[in-house]
Design an enzyme around this catalytic site. Structure first.
Site, short mmCIF file in Angstrom:
data_model
loop_
_atom_site.label_atom_id
_atom_site.label_comp_id
_atom_site.label_asym_id
_atom_site.label_seq_id
_atom_site.Cartn_x
_atom_site.Cartn_y
_atom_site.Cartn_z
N SER A 176 13.31 1.95 -20.02
CA SER A 176 12.54 2.14 -18.80
C SER A 176 13.45 1.78 -17.63
CB SER A 176 11.30 1.24 -18.78
OG SER A 176 10.71 1.22 -17.50
N TYR A 226 7.30 -7.13 -20.07
CA TYR A 226 7.73 -5.73 -20.18
C TYR A 226 9.20 -5.59 -19.83
CZ TYR A 226 7.58 -0.64 -19.68
OH TYR A 226 7.81 0.71 -19.81
#
Length: 244
Positions: free
Chosen positions: A136, A149
């Site tokens: 990401s 995350y």
């Protein structure tokens, strides 16, 4: 016919990846915790579905081992599964942090480890192998309340180049893809400003990531190894200042 396994493919990016490989005529299997969506993807694509939670080590290992035994080997593993779970750090439990890492990061280690062990046992006889990990842009950019995350995606990137070195003797290239804003929710309302924010003039689609995955898995893409490819419409290259 390549043998492909994708994690977390019941919807969104994962589903697009399964569909892309199925269209290529590959033999595809995937897993997801959502049984209903997983069965829908299996019916639509002809792919084999394993209903499991990747945090369940035994279940994930069992699925991969069954494919290795039945198919003889795996040519491609796409570690796509990922969850967000943003929470203020003052409210985040250690257990929640661990659950995010187990889902997003540990699962990728489990599948890569099993493939490496199988290739070693087989004497590295298969000259082709690909692992693609879904990272990401949050591995290098952050917003509040995203510690778990961000840690998981930063770990994906670091583990990717480590795996590329370790798995080279088994003819496996290992790369990751860092998506930016990819719209996968049919109910999401996108404004003109959302599209204009991107240098490419639009918000990303799941198919953008699937196409990148196919590219990395081409036989002629073997000189791309240990890399992270950002697919974000150019957003991470913009210099943004506060408006006066």
């Amino acid at each position: 016919m390549r043998r492909v396994f994708v994690t977390g493919a019941g919807h969104g990016i994962g589903r697009a990846i399964v569909e892309a490989f199925a269209r290529e005529g590959d033999r595809v299997a995937f897993c997801d915790i959502d049984t209903k969506r997983g069965e829908e993807v299996a019916v639509a694509t002809g792919a084999r579905f394993f209903a499991l939670d990747v945090c369940d080590k035994a279940a994930l290992e069992g699925a991969v081992q069954s494919l290795l035994e039945e198919w003889g080997d795996l040519d491609i593993i796409v570690n796509n599964v990922g969850i967000g779970g943003f929470e203020p750090i003052t409210e985040t439990t250690v257990e929640h942090f661990e659950m995010i890492l187990n889902t997003n990061l540990r699962s990728a280690f489990i599948t890569a480890r099993l493939l490496a062990m199988h290739r070693e046992k087989m004497g590295a006889s298969n000259p082709y192998g690909r692992i693609v990990n879904l990272c990401s842009t949050r591995y290098l950019q952050s917003e509040p309340n995203s510690e778990a995350y961000a840690a998981s995606k930063g770990g994906i990137w670091s583990m990717t180049h480590a795996l590329a070195v370790s798995l080279a003797p088994f003819h496996i290239t290992v790369n990751c893809i860092a998506p930016g804003w990819i719209s996968v929710n049919e109910e999401e309302v996108l404004r003109p400003d959302d599209h204009a924010f991107h240098l490419s003039g639009r918000v990303g689609r799941a198919e953008d990531i699937a196409r990148t995955c196919l590219f990395l898995c081409e036989a002629k893409s073997d000189f791309i190894n240990g890399q992270c490819i950002t697919v974000d419409g150019g957003v991470t290259k913009k210099m943004i200042y506060p408006e006066e």
